[in-house]
Design an enzyme around this catalytic site. Sequence first.
Site, short mmCIF file in Angstrom:
data_model
loop_
_atom_site.label_atom_id
_atom_site.label_comp_id
_atom_site.label_asym_id
_atom_site.label_seq_id
_atom_site.Cartn_x
_atom_site.Cartn_y
_atom_site.Cartn_z
N PRO A 1 4.77 -5.73 -1.01
CA PRO A 1 6.15 -6.12 -0.83
C PRO A 1 6.68 -5.71 0.49
CG PRO A 1 6.03 -4.01 -1.88
CD PRO A 1 4.70 -4.33 -1.35
N GLU A 2 7.08 -6.66 1.28
CA GLU A 2 7.96 -6.38 2.42
C GLU A 2 9.20 -7.21 2.16
OE1 GLU A 2 5.97 -6.41 6.24
OE2 GLU A 2 4.05 -6.17 5.27
#
Length: 274
Positions: A2-3
């Site tokens: 996750p970014e």
Amino acid sequence: MPELPEVETICGWLRQGRGEQPSLLGKHIQRCEVFWPRAVAMPSIAEFQARVVGQVVQQIGRRGKYLLLCLTEDYLLVHLRMSGDLLVERDELPVAPHHRWILHFTGGWRLAFNDPRKFGRAWLVQDPHQVLADLGPEPLDENLTASKFHLRLQSTHRQLKPLLLDQSFLAGLGNIYTDEALHLARLHPLRRSDSLDQAESQRLLESIRQILAQGIARHGASIDWVYRGGDFQNYFRAYQRTGQPCPACGAPIERLVVGQRGTHICPVCQARPA
DNA sequence: ACGAGCGCCTGTCGGC
DNA sequence: TGCCGACAGGCGCTCG
């Protein structure tokens, strides 16, 4: 995974639904199961389960890499770390191997937190500030002007890459989008932040925004064994493209290690500092 | 103030 | 085939 773009994508799916999956807005939490206690950072498991049941999902948002579910009485914050994912699925499905907790809603749907590496965390708090206090500005927030960003860069003497990965400097960038933004900005990851002139700072901010906007438009990147539906991985300029040609000049992309993270650069476009 | 090293975890991949 | 190290989208901690 996750970014910022991946979290933003998941946020949108939870809010608006996706195919057969309904929106979580207005859903009533009926039951909560926790399979990996450490996945709940706060409060205790017993209190988490007792408090969350009976609440209704009222709003869904994102801050940095955190997902925020605004419930009737509390906020549920989720950080996916390296391998976490949030899945809306039918409640009659068997529990998948890496599910760490599940919120069961009335109406036959559930929200499952799946996380093979067990780094992800959830918080149930009255005030999100308790968890988010140290986060830096949102890169896509227009209040972050080029001159403010330049001043922030000047205020410290750090290597660009570790600085951009520091969530208290800027909230939301991770290893992929940092490499991509630095490549687009033609800046070497080892450049010192206070060595950038006004034009370079502005180029960096614009590159960060352009890369994040592309990532969001492509619903994030899906790599390794975790597939979530995004296809930004097909448009990488530098990240994990060691030996392949730079899209700008054709020189082979190189891999180095900066701040203990694999880092990908074009040795021609991104000149190494003296 | 800054950065390296390490721990937290599981899974995949390439080399031998 | 099997084993083993390197590596992986993050981050908090200690230590110099």
